[in-house]
Design a protein around this motif. Structure first.
Motif, mmCIF file in Angstrom:
data_model
loop_
_atom_site.group_PDB
_atom_site.id
_atom_site.type_symbol
_atom_site.label_atom_id
_atom_site.label_comp_id
_atom_site.label_asym_id
_atom_site.label_seq_id
_atom_site.Cartn_x
_atom_site.Cartn_y
_atom_site.Cartn_z
ATOM 1 N N GLU B 86 0.930 -1.262 0.244
ATOM 2 C CA GLU B 86 0.059 0.092 -0.076
ATOM 3 C C GLU B 86 0.874 1.289 0.049
ATOM 4 O O GLU B 86 2.193 0.982 0.402
ATOM 5 N N PRO B 87 0.351 2.360 -0.415
ATOM 6 C CA PRO B 87 1.101 3.487 -0.424
ATOM 7 C C PRO B 87 1.399 3.939 1.009
ATOM 8 O O PRO B 87 0.571 3.658 1.932
ATOM 9 N N ARG B 88 2.660 4.613 1.507
ATOM 10 C CA ARG B 88 2.897 5.208 2.602
ATOM 11 C C ARG B 88 3.182 6.449 3.024
ATOM 12 O O ARG B 88 3.613 7.129 1.734
ATOM 13 N N PHE B 89 2.471 7.058 4.082
ATOM 14 C CA PHE B 89 2.702 8.369 4.125
ATOM 15 C C PHE B 89 3.592 8.565 5.640
ATOM 16 O O PHE B 89 2.673 8.570 6.545
ATOM 17 N N PRO B 90 4.786 8.674 5.544
ATOM 18 C CA PRO B 90 5.745 8.680 6.687
ATOM 19 C C PRO B 90 5.329 10.056 7.506
ATOM 20 O O PRO B 90 5.709 9.908 8.650
ATOM 21 N N LEU B 92 2.612 11.147 8.190
ATOM 22 C CA LEU B 92 1.521 10.799 9.238
ATOM 23 C C LEU B 92 2.016 9.927 10.284
ATOM 24 O O LEU B 92 1.638 10.054 11.415
ATOM 25 N N LEU B 93 3.039 8.978 9.867
ATOM 26 C CA LEU B 93 3.365 8.160 10.965
ATOM 27 C C LEU B 93 3.943 9.033 11.962
ATOM 28 O O LEU B 93 3.936 8.943 13.401
ATOM 29 N N GLY B 96 1.799 10.782 14.297
ATOM 30 C CA GLY B 96 1.065 9.849 15.096
ATOM 31 C C GLY B 96 1.950 9.737 16.394
ATOM 32 O O GLY B 96 1.580 9.920 17.494
ATOM 33 N N GLY B 127 -5.780 11.494 11.117
ATOM 34 C CA GLY B 127 -6.217 10.323 10.234
ATOM 35 C C GLY B 127 -6.888 10.680 8.937
ATOM 36 O O GLY B 127 -7.666 9.602 8.382
#
Lengths: 494, 178
Positions: B86-90, B92-93, B96, B127
C-alpha cells in the motif's frame, strides 16, 4: 468419567452467574466485532481487553477473553464472504470458496456453512479439551525443573519455527522478548538487571505494557502510515444467514470431521494457532478431498474446512495452556497473562487447586459457542454495519484504551512512556517484517524459563546434560531441535 | 553497496551493535557470587548471544547475496493472502508518534479529561477524517464515557492535572446525574 461430568455440570452452574454470563455475552460480541474489523486483529483485541480485567474475578476475566478468542475466529468470515475483506488472516482461505459462493448469489448459504462449521468444530474441540486436559495435567505432575524448562523451550521454538516471518527474525524477536523479561531485580541474587538506575524498572517491565504497546499502538501506527486506506464496501441490506439442510450437511461430514480433528491437533501444538489450522485444513482438503478439483469454485468443503479447523483450534490451544501452562499462540499468551495477573499459574497444579475455575472456563466455551452462533445468525447486519465506522475514529478509540490500560497497571505515567516505546518498537517490527508474537511470548515465558533453567542447574550441579539424559526432558529437547529444523527441511525440499 | 541492500542490512547491524552494548552492560551487573551457582548475567547473556548470532547470520547471508531466507511455516502457508504494497505516508506516522508523545507529556498537566478530548479530535484529523461535527461530538462522548467508567465507576487513578486544569476534572467529578 462420572467425576468429570459432575465437575463439568458444576462448571455450567458456576458459569450461569450474572457476572460470568455478562462477560460471556460481552466477550462474544466484542470478539465478533474484532473479527469483522480488518484494522483490529484478534490478538490485539484480546490484549486491549486484558487491562480491564484487573479488577475482575479471575474466572470472569478468563471467560471474557476466551469468549473473545473463540468468536474472533468466526466474525471475520462475514466480511470475507460478503465483501472480500478478511477481518483476520484466519479468513483468507474463506475468500477462495466463501466469497466465490457469495458471488454466485449464495452468500447467505456460505454464511450458513461458516456458522455450522464454527459451531460443530468448536463443540468437538471443546469435548476433546475436557477429556484431554486432566490426563495431560496428571502426566505433567511428574515434571521437575529440567522437564519444565525443555517444555518451555519447545513452546518457544515452535512459535519461532511455525509462526510468520523469517526464522532469524523470529529468533531475534524472541531474544528481545526474553531480554525485556530480564529487566528488574534478579530473584536469586537481588541484583539489578538493565534498570539503568530507574526505581520503576527495578520492579521489572509489566508484560501487559509490552503486549498493549506492541499489538495496540504498533498496529495503529502501521495502519496510520498507510493513511487508513480501507476498501469501500458494498451495501449490506441483504446480509443474512441461511442454514444448510441436513442432507447437505451429511454430504460434508467427512471433511468436517477431518478439519475439526486437524484444527484440534494444530491448536495443541505450541505456536500453531487458528491461522495455520485454517490454511492447513484448506490445503489438506484441496489435496485429499472427494471434490478436490472443485476447490476454489465456491463449494461447501472450501468453507467448512478452514472454518471448522480455525474454531476447533481454540479448544486445542487451551489444553496445553491449562494442563502445562504453555501458551502456543499470541491469544493464549495473553490469556496466560490474565491468569498470572490474578496470581494463578496455569499448569498441572491448577486442576488440583482451582478445578472449579477450570471447569467453569470449559463450560463457558460450550455456552459461548452456542451464543456466538445465535448472535452471528440474528445480528449479522448490525455486526457488519461497524465497517461503516471510519478507521481514524476506531483507531483513536483503540489508542485511548491502550493509554488507560497502561495507566491502570501501576498508576504511573512511566508505564505510559514504556508502552509508547514498545508501540514504536512494534511498528518497527511490523515495518521490517519481524514477527511480534515471539517477542510477547519471550516476555511472558522468558522469566519462567529462566527460573526452571536456574533451578535445574542448582539441582543438578550445573550439569547441562540433564536436559538430554532424562526421558521426558530428552524427548522435549529432541522435539525442540526437530521443530527448529522443520522450516530448513521444507526449504531444502523446495 | 546498493541502496536496497543497505536498507535490508541496517536492522541487523543495529541489532548487532545493540547486542554488543548490552552484552558488555550485562557483564557489569553487580552481585556477590555464590560458589557453584550461575550468576544473574548468564541468562540475559544467553539471550543476547542468540540475538547477536541471528543478526550476524542475516548480515552475512544478505551481503553474500544468499539464497531466499528460511521462513516459518505460517508464512509459507499464508503468503498467498498477503495484501499488495500500500502507499505509505511517513508524515502521518511521524504525526502519530508526536501526538502520542504529546499526550504523555500533557497528561499530568492538563489531566485525563482535557488531554483525552484534545487527543481524540487531533488524531481523527490526523487520520484524514474530515467530518467536523462527528469528530467533536464523538470525541466529547467517548471522553465523557471513559471519565464515567474509569474515574467514577472503576476508580482508576487517572491524572487530574495541575492547577488550573484540575478544576475541569473536579467539575467533571461533581457533575450531577453522571
Amino acid at each position: 468419567m462420572l467425576d468429570l461430568i459432575t465437575q463439568l455440570g458444576i462448571g455450567f452452574v458456576n458459569c450461569a452467574t450474572p457476572i460470568n454470563l455478562a462477560m460471556l455475552v460481552i466477550g462474544i460480541v466484542i470478539g465478533l466485532l474484532i473479527g469483522v474489523l480488518p484494522g483490529l486483529t484478534l490478538v490485539m483485541g484480546v490484549a486491549l481487553a486484558l487491562p480491564f480485567t484487573y479488577r475482575m474475578d479471575v474466572t470472569a476475566s478468563i471467560v471474557l477473553l476466551t469468549a473473545m478468542y473463540v468468536s474472533g475466529t468466526y466474525g471475520g468470515a462475514f466480511t470475507a464472504i460478503l465483501f472480500r475483506i478478511p477481518g483476520e488472516p484466519i479468513d483468507v482461505p474463506m475468500l477462495w470458496d466463501g466469497y466465490t459462493m457469495g458471488r454466485r448469489g449464495q452468500a447467505a448459504k456460505a454464511l450458513g456453512w461458516t456458522l455450522v462449521a464454527a459451531f460443530g468444530g468448536g463443540i468437538i474441540s471443546a469435548i476433546i479439551m475436557v477429556l484431554l486436559t486432566q490426563p495431560l495435567a496428571k502426566f505433567a505432575l511428574r515434571f521437575s525443573s529440567p522437564e519444565y524448562f525443555t517444555m518451555l523451550l519447545f513452546g518457544l521454538s515452535s512459535v519461532v519455527a511455525l509462526g510468520r516471518g523469517a526464522l532469524a527474525d523470529a529468533l531475534i524477536s524472541l531474544s528481545v522478548g526474553v531480554l525485556i523479561g530480564t529487566v528488574g531485580t534478579d530473584p536469586i541474587y537481588g541484583a539489578y538487571r538493565f534498570t539503568f538506575g530507574s526505581p520503576l524498572l527495578a520492579d521489572g517491565i509489566e508484560f501487559l505494557v509490552v503486549m498493549v504497546g506492541a499489538y495496540g499502538v504498533g498496529e495503529v501506527l502501521s495502519r496510520l502510515e498507510t493513511g487508513f486506506a480501507s476498501k469501500p464496501i458494498e451495501k449490506i441490506e441483504h446480509a443474512r444467514t441461511e442454514l444448510p439442510s441436513f442432507r447437505e450437511m451429511s454430504a460434508v461430514k467427512v471433511p468436517f470431521l477431518r478439519s475439526s480433528l486437524l484444527g484440534i491437533v494444530i491448536g495443541i501444538i505450541p505456536g500453531a494457532g487458528a491461522t495455520i489450522a485454517s490454511f492447513v485444513s484448506y490445503g489438506v482438503e484441496s489435496q485429499f478431498g472427494r471434490r478436490k478439483e472443485q476447490m476454489g469454485t465456491g463449494i461447501a468443503e472450501g468453507i467448512v474446512a478452514p472454518q471448522a479447523a480455525a474454531t476447533a483450534s481454540v479448544g486445542g490451544a487451551l489444553v496445553p495452556l491449562l494442563a502445562l501452562g504453555i501458551p502456543g499462540s499470541g491469544a493464549t499468551a495473553i490469556i496466560l497473562g490474565a491468569f498470572m495477573l490474578h496470581g494463578v499459574q496455569p499448569g498441572p497444579q491448577v486442576l488440583v487447586t482451582s478445578a472449579a475455575m477450570v471447569y467453569t472456563i470449559f463450560a463457558s466455551l460450550f455456552l459461548g459457542l452456542g451464543l456466538m452462533c445465535l448472535i452471528g445468525y440474528f445480528a449479522i447486519r448490525p455486526l457488519v454495519k461497524i465497517l461503516d465506522f471510519p478507521e481514524a475514529i476506531v483507531s483513536a478509540y483503540v489508542l485511548i484504551l491502550c493509554f488507560i490500560g497502561a495507566l491502570s497497571i501501576r498508576n504511573s505515567v512511566t508505564d505510559l512512556w514504556l508502552m509508547i516505546g514498545f508501540g514504536v518498537l512494534g511498528y518497527l517490527f511490523e515495518r521490517w517484517k519481524f514477527p511480534v508474537a515471539p517477542l510477547v511470548l519471550g516476555v511472558i515465558l522468558g522469566p519462567l524459563a529462566e527460573e526452571s533453567f536456574k533451578n535445574s542447574m542448582i539441582s543438578f550441579s550445573n550439569d547441562w546434560t540433564v536436559f538430554f539424559t532424562r526421558p521426558i526432558a530428552g524427548t522435549m529437547a529432541t522435539l525442540t531441535i526437530l521443530v527448529l529444523l522443520l522450516p530448513l527441511v521444507r526449504k531444502w525440499r523446495g | 553497496m546498493d541502496h536496497s541492500l543497505f536498507r535490508a542490512v541496517v536492522p541487523y547491524v543495529v541489532g548487532l551493535v545493540l547486542a554488543a552494548v548490552l552484552y558488555v552492560y550485562a557483564g557489569q551487573i553487580e552481585y556477590t557470587p555464590r560458589p557453584g551457582q550461575l550468576g544473574p548475567a548468564v541468562w540475559p547473556q544467553m539471550a543476547i548471544g542468540l540475538m547477536a548470532a541471528a543478526c550476524l547470520f542475516e548480515i552475512v547471508r544478505k551481503l553474500a547475496g544468499g539464497r531466499a531466507e528460511t521462513r516459518g511455516i505460517a508464512e509459507i502457508l499464508s503468503r498467498e493472502g498477503e495484501a499488495e504494497d500500500e502507499p505509505r505516508f511517513p508524515l502521518l506516522l511521524v504525526g502519530g508518534i508526536v501526538l502520542v508523545t504529546v499526550y504523555a507529556i500533557l497528561l499530568l498537566v492538563l489531566g485525563f479529561i482535557v488531554t483525552t478530548f484534545v487527543f481524540l479530535a487531533s488524531f481523527m484529523y490526523l487520520g484524514r477524517y474530515r467530518n467536523h461535527g462527528v469528530i467533536w461530538a464523538t470525541s466529547a462522548i467517548v471522553t465523557i464515557l471513559c471519565g464515567i467508567v474509569f474515574l467514577r465507576v472503576a476508580y482508576v487513578s487517572l491524572p487530574r492535572g495541575t492547577t488550573p486544569f484540575d478544576r475541569v476534572t473536579d467539575a467533571f467529578l461533581m457533575l450531577p446525574g453522571l
